[in-house]
Structures are given as C-alpha cells and as structure tokens.
Design a protein around this motif. Structure first.
Motif, PDB file in Angstrom:
ATOM      1  N   TYR A   8      30.643 -52.371 -92.218  1.00 44.46           N
ATOM      2  CA  TYR A   8      30.439 -50.963 -91.898  1.00 44.46           C
ATOM      3  C   TYR A   8      29.700 -50.239 -93.022  1.00 44.46           C
ATOM      4  O   TYR A   8      28.795 -49.429 -92.770  1.00 44.46           O
ATOM      5  CB  TYR A   8      31.774 -50.260 -91.630  1.00 44.46           C
ATOM      6  N   PHE A   9      30.067 -50.518 -94.271  1.00 42.58           N
ATOM      7  CA  PHE A   9      29.470 -49.796 -95.395  1.00 42.58           C
ATOM      8  C   PHE A   9      28.095 -50.322 -95.793  1.00 42.58           C
ATOM      9  O   PHE A   9      27.406 -49.695 -96.608  1.00 42.58           O
ATOM     10  CB  PHE A   9      30.407 -49.843 -96.620  1.00 42.58           C
ATOM     11  N   GLU A  10      27.687 -51.444 -95.219  1.00 42.77           N
ATOM     12  CA  GLU A  10      26.383 -52.008 -95.563  1.00 42.77           C
ATOM     13  C   GLU A  10      25.251 -51.035 -95.218  1.00 42.77           C
ATOM     14  O   GLU A  10      25.169 -50.507 -94.104  1.00 42.77           O
ATOM     15  CB  GLU A  10      26.181 -53.324 -94.813  1.00 42.77           C
ATOM     16  N   ASN A  11      24.408 -50.770 -96.233  1.00 48.60           N
ATOM     17  CA  ASN A  11      23.244 -49.867 -96.102  1.00 48.60           C
ATOM     18  C   ASN A  11      23.615 -48.424 -95.766  1.00 48.60           C
ATOM     19  O   ASN A  11      22.770 -47.653 -95.299  1.00 48.60           O
ATOM     20  CB  ASN A  11      22.265 -50.397 -95.039  1.00 48.60           C
ATOM     21  N   LYS A  12      24.855 -48.058 -95.999  1.00 49.20           N
ATOM     22  CA  LYS A  12      25.283 -46.677 -95.759  1.00 49.20           C
ATOM     23  C   LYS A  12      25.050 -45.820 -97.005  1.00 49.20           C
ATOM     24  O   LYS A  12      25.034 -46.304 -98.141  1.00 49.20           O
ATOM     25  CB  LYS A  12      26.767 -46.630 -95.377  1.00 49.20           C
ATOM     26  N   VAL A  28      34.383 -45.638-106.435  1.00 52.64           N
ATOM     27  CA  VAL A  28      32.992 -46.022-106.697  1.00 52.64           C
ATOM     28  C   VAL A  28      32.914 -47.506-107.047  1.00 52.64           C
ATOM     29  O   VAL A  28      32.073 -48.245-106.512  1.00 52.64           O
ATOM     30  CB  VAL A  28      32.395 -45.174-107.844  1.00 52.64           C
ATOM     31  N   GLU A  29      33.798 -47.949-107.932  1.00 55.54           N
ATOM     32  CA  GLU A  29      33.792 -49.353-108.360  1.00 55.54           C
ATOM     33  C   GLU A  29      34.035 -50.286-107.187  1.00 55.54           C
ATOM     34  O   GLU A  29      33.336 -51.295-107.026  1.00 55.54           O
ATOM     35  CB  GLU A  29      34.867 -49.553-109.437  1.00 55.54           C
ATOM     36  N   LYS A  30      35.022 -49.947-106.346  1.00 59.30           N
ATOM     37  CA  LYS A  30      35.359 -50.824-105.214  1.00 59.30           C
ATOM     38  C   LYS A  30      34.217 -50.860-104.191  1.00 59.30           C
ATOM     39  O   LYS A  30      33.887 -51.923-103.644  1.00 59.30           O
ATOM     40  CB  LYS A  30      36.646 -50.333-104.559  1.00 59.30           C
ATOM     41  N   LEU A  31      33.604 -49.718-103.944  1.00 61.76           N
ATOM     42  CA  LEU A  31      32.475 -49.666-103.021  1.00 61.76           C
ATOM     43  C   LEU A  31      31.328 -50.547-103.501  1.00 61.76           C
ATOM     44  O   LEU A  31      30.758 -51.345-102.737  1.00 61.76           O
ATOM     45  CB  LEU A  31      31.979 -48.224-102.884  1.00 61.76           C
ATOM     46  N   LEU A  32      30.978 -50.419-104.775  1.00 67.01           N
ATOM     47  CA  LEU A  32      29.852 -51.168-105.323  1.00 67.01           C
ATOM     48  C   LEU A  32      30.154 -52.657-105.429  1.00 67.01           C
ATOM     49  O   LEU A  32      29.267 -53.494-105.243  1.00 67.01           O
ATOM     50  CB  LEU A  32      29.466 -50.610-106.697  1.00 67.01           C
ATOM     51  N   ARG A  33      31.397 -53.001-105.723  1.00 66.69           N
ATOM     52  CA  ARG A  33      31.743 -54.413-105.943  1.00 66.69           C
ATOM     53  C   ARG A  33      31.920 -55.187-104.647  1.00 66.69           C
ATOM     54  O   ARG A  33      31.587 -56.366-104.570  1.00 66.69           O
ATOM     55  CB  ARG A  33      33.009 -54.504-106.809  1.00 66.69           C
ATOM     56  N   THR A  34      32.459 -54.536-103.616  1.00 64.55           N
ATOM     57  CA  THR A  34      32.802 -55.286-102.402  1.00 64.55           C
ATOM     58  C   THR A  34      31.874 -55.025-101.227  1.00 64.55           C
ATOM     59  O   THR A  34      31.992 -55.692-100.206  1.00 64.55           O
ATOM     60  CB  THR A  34      34.246 -54.968-101.968  1.00 64.55           C
ATOM     61  N   THR A  35      30.979 -54.050-101.340  1.00 64.74           N
ATOM     62  CA  THR A  35      30.069 -53.759-100.217  1.00 64.74           C
ATOM     63  C   THR A  35      28.630 -53.661-100.712  1.00 64.74           C
ATOM     64  O   THR A  35      28.377 -53.538-101.912  1.00 64.74           O
ATOM     65  CB  THR A  35      30.432 -52.437 -99.503  1.00 64.74           C
ATOM     66  N   ALA A  75      24.393 -52.582-110.586  1.00 65.82           N
ATOM     67  CA  ALA A  75      25.112 -51.860-109.526  1.00 65.82           C
ATOM     68  C   ALA A  75      25.086 -50.351-109.702  1.00 65.82           C
ATOM     69  O   ALA A  75      24.963 -49.596-108.719  1.00 65.82           O
ATOM     70  CB  ALA A  75      26.559 -52.350-109.450  1.00 65.82           C
ATOM     71  N   LEU A  76      25.173 -49.866-110.935  1.00 66.33           N
ATOM     72  CA  LEU A  76      25.248 -48.421-111.167  1.00 66.33           C
ATOM     73  C   LEU A  76      23.940 -47.706-110.836  1.00 66.33           C
ATOM     74  O   LEU A  76      23.918 -46.471-110.761  1.00 66.33           O
ATOM     75  CB  LEU A  76      25.657 -48.138-112.617  1.00 66.33           C
ATOM     76  N   GLN A  77      22.883 -48.479-110.623  1.00 69.39           N
ATOM     77  CA  GLN A  77      21.618 -47.846-110.231  1.00 69.39           C
ATOM     78  C   GLN A  77      21.696 -47.269-108.824  1.00 69.39           C
ATOM     79  O   GLN A  77      20.856 -46.452-108.432  1.00 69.39           O
ATOM     80  CB  GLN A  77      20.487 -48.877-110.322  1.00 69.39           C
TER      81      GLN A  77
END
Length: 496
Positions: A8-12, A28-35, A75-77
């Motif tokens: 679901y979060f892919e390319n969102k 933020v960390e979980k979003l960037l790490r797992t999606t 990832a932080l970019q």
C-alpha cells in the motif's frame, strides 16, 4: 514478497506533522526501512540560525536511524522538510508548499502536539485544537487524499475510567467550534483566565485540548477518509529499531531515570492502580496500519473510526510492578552518576506527601547544595526538587487511578492483517513480557539518557558506585535509627 501494508505504501507520498518528535521519528524510520514510500513531507518549525534541511541531515547521527542507514544509506533523501508552525493561524506553510502538498499528498499522519500538561490554554488550543482544524481543512484540498490519521491520546477522555472507541462530545463544556471562535476574539490572557471554566472536569490543558481536537474531527472531518489513533502513555521502544530507545524525559521514563539517579525517592502513586503504557514502536506500527485500513474502506462511516492502544486486561501492568522493575535494575544496569543510593517509596495519602517530601527530598537538597556552595560550585538540587514536586503534582491524578481502554476496533483490524503484516507491524499488547521489556528499557535509559556506554567496564564502574552509596545509605539509616531510639528512650525516662 511484499505484505499488504508494504504494498500500500509503495510509491505513496506522505505528509507527517510531529515528525521530529519521539513517535514521529519512529514512524519515519519504520516507513523508510520497511516500505518503498516515494516521499515523506515533514512539517518542521524553523529555528533561528538553523536551516530546516540541516535538522533532517542531523538525523544521520541519531541512533534511531542507524539500522535504517545501514541497509538504505540514502533513505533520508526521501524526507523533504516543509517549513511550518502549528502555532501560526495558517500553520505557517507558504503558498508554494501548500500547492505542493495539496497536489501530491495521499496520506496524512497528524501527530504534532504539545504534551505539556501545564501548557497555557491559549498555546495548547492553538497547537492541539486549532492546528487540527487547519490540517482537516488542508486535507479537504488534497486532491489525492486516501487516508488521514489523527494521533490523539487515550487520555483525551480521562474523566471516565472505562473508555470505549467512540466520541464523547458530551464531556466538553463547549463544542470545539465555539471554543475556537471565542479564542479568535479574546486575548491570550483572557483565554488563560477562563481555563477552569472551559476545562470543566478535565485535569489539565493537554487532555482538554486533545478532546476538543477529536470534536473537530467529528464535526468537520467526517467527509474525509479519516480515523483517530488513541495511544496510552508512550514509552521506550520494545523491539524496533533498537530495544529501549528513548530521547526524552517525559512521564514514566522520567520516573525511572529519577529513581536510577537516586534523586526521586518518594511520590504519590497507588501501587495497585493500572499503568497504561505502550512502547513507541507498537504505536508507530499501529499508526501505519491505521492509514492502510482507512484507505481500504470504500464507504465513509457516520463517524470516523477510532483505534485505541493500551495494555490488555490479561496482560496488564500495575504501578507497583512498574516500581519493582525499576528497582530491580539497580544492580543489573546501574548508572555511573548517582546522587544517592536508588530507593523509592509510594504513598497514597495526599496530605502526607509534603511532609515526606521535606525529609526525603527538600532537606537533603539543602544539605547537598550547601556542600556545593562551600566547595565553590553552583547549588542546584533545591531548584531541581521544586520542578520535580511541581511535575509530581501534575501527574498525581494519573498515578493513583486505573483506566480501562476498549480495543475492539484495534483487535478487529489486527485480525484482518496478514500473518506477515502482523510480524512486520506488530502492536499485539497481549504478547509483551513486561519483565523482558523493562530489562531492555532500563538498559536503553542508561545509554540514551544517562549517556553510559553498554560496556562491561561501564557496568562494573556503576556497580562500584552503587555499592559504595548503598553502604553510606545503610550507615545513615543506622545513625538515624540510633538517634530516634535515643530520643524515644529519653522521653520514656522523663515520663517515668
């Protein structure tokens, strides 16, 4: 293979407020790490002399992002700061940024809030309530909006003790639109003077303005794909991204740290009352699951759905157990810097606390500060205890009562999640081992708050310090016991 939530979060594109806070960083960390989220827009309040992009760049040195950056160095970019301020009447967002958000954002996570219990009402109203209304209005302009998650608190309705996943507008003295209307007409001073009248049965400005924010969602947000997430008291991480991570001295962790330093020795706490605590990583996981579930709902509900997260009745935690876990850590992971040997007494008799606090806190503080003054250093402990006693007075209503939070919607959503998502986005409070949790939390507190490295040498140093302080503690007890016995013997001798 991607899970349903990951897919679901892919390319969102996500817009997150409160992203620089404790929970926000973990989200933020979980979003960037797992999606493979496309972009995260982060509302950040500008600081004088510091560019908002610099504040994101500094995250590369933050331990909470260490695991992420090992696997995804760039990832932080994907995090883009948006200058703004929830205190401002228009959120402080520029017209250019507003157009960007309304055209691109698909998911909103609104977590910005002031969590100070004694915040002046005009400030709490602006940040917690008015900003929520402004975020809802902004959400209505977002042409691609799929999910809006408003992060509230389980204690927004703390005037009742069995809280269901429903709205409670009947507990407000006035509706949110009337209060916000009045706040626009009156001065800050007049609003603050009206605090007792407006709060009604609410114990502080925080719970009151969060309840008002929920009323805003009910009245003005029902036509949006929106839900409310109510976590209980958020504490250090359990599993992710690192066990025991904490970056603040709020609430229960502040008590743990105060006891560990040998500073906090007595407080008004009912050891039989329930402690409503939830790990920050479980909260982040549920917030993301809420966004996923809200986007899957085709038809709008009459009222937005509410999801609560708190300990379950079968796996509850009392304040007494919390205290025992804190004291168990004395010899397992002692700090290297302590004022005195850690011990902690809980009392429930309110009139007795000032007397006990004088002997346990205030009197020793004056003696300690006198020693500092005589040695040429600046006295500080008396002022520290003045702040501690003020904080304990504010927290008192929450440490002597029990609340029970219904989690029907939360449990139902978890049942709908795949087994893979349940593992990736775990928020199962029934499975937590509190003993294991606090072992990790105490080590985290020692590292992230006490700044003591997790090495055997550092632990050994702490053990030497605590054993020496324990000896002095028992010696003082013996001396005071002898003095008391002598006084009693003298009085008996006089009477006889």
């Amino acid at each position: 293979m991607e899970s349903a939530i990951q897919k679901y979060f892919e390319n969102k594109t996500v817009f997150l407020t409160g992203g620089t806070g404790f929970l926000g960083k973990v989200i933020v960390e979980k979003l960037l790490r797992t999606t493979e989220v496309k972009r995260i827009y982060l509302l950040i309040r500008p600081k004088r002399g510091v560019e908002i992009q610099e504040r994101i760049s500094e995250w590369s040195q933050d331990s909470v992002f260490e695991l992420l950056l090992k696997s995804k160095s760039d990832a932080l970019q994907r995090v883009c700061p948006i200058a703004g301020d929830c205190l401002e009447p228009d959120l402080g967002i520029s017209d250019t940024d507003r157009r960007l958000l309304t055209s691109e954002v698909q998911i909103v996570l609104h977590g910005a809030a002031t969590v100070r219990f004694n915040e002046p009402l005009h400030v709490a109203l602006a940040i917690n309530t008015r900003a929520t209304r402004l975020m809802v209005q902004l959400g209505k302009q977002m042409v691609n909006l799929e999910a809006f998650v408003h992060v509230s608190t389980a204690f927004s309705n703390c005037i009742i003790y069995h809280v269901k996943e429903k709205f409670y507008p009947e507990h407000l003295t006035c509706s949110s639109d009337k209060v916000l209307g009045v706040s626009e007409l009156l001065s800050d001073e007049l609003i603050d003077n009206m605090t007792p009248t407006l709060l009604g049965s609410h114990p502080n400005s925080y719970t009151y303005t969060k309840a008002l924010a929920e009323d805003v969602i009910l009245r003005e947000g029902s036509d949006l794909p929106i839900c409310i997430f109510r976590p209980a008291v958020i504490i250090a991480s359990h599993k992710e991204p690192i066990s025991g991570w904490i970056d603040n001295l709020y609430g229960p962790i502040a008590i743990l740290f105060g006891v560990a330093r040998g500073v906090l020795r007595i407080a008004t706490i009912d050891v039989k009352a329930q402690a409503s605590l939830v790990p920050v990583d479980y909260c982040a996981n549920l917030a993301l699951a809420c966004a996923w579930k809200t986007a899957q709902t085709d038809e709008r509900q009459n009222d937005p759905i509410i999801y609560q997260l708190a300990p379950t009745e079968d796996n509850s935690l009392t304040h007494g157990e919390f205290k025992d876990y804190a004291l168990d850590g004395r010899m397992q992971c002692p700090l290297t810097k302590m004022v005195w040997y850690p011990f902690f007494h809980c009392i429930t008799t309110m009139w007795l606390f000032p007397i006990a606090a004088f002997f346990y806190h205030t009197l020793p503080a004056y003696i300690f500060d006198l020693a500092l003054y005589l040695s040429g250093r600046k006295p500080r402990l008396v002022k520290v205890y003045q702040k501690i006693h003020k904080t304990l007075g504010i927290l008192g209503p929450f440490s002597s009562k029990s609340w029970y939070f219904d989690m029907h919607n939360t449990n139902k959503m978890r049942e709908l999640m795949s087994e893979q998502d349940r593992r990736l986005y775990d928020f199962d409070m029934a499975s937590i081992s509190w003993k294991e949790y606090f072992e990790k939390a105490l080590l985290g507190m020692r590292l992230y708050l006490g700044q003591d490295p997790p090495t055997s040498e550092s632990i050994a140093h702490g053990l030497r310090v605590i054993k020496r302080l324990k000896m002095w503690h028992h010696l003082l007890q013996l001396i005071l016991g002898c003095i008391a016995a002598f006084i009693v013997w003298s009085l008996i001798k006089v009477v006889v």
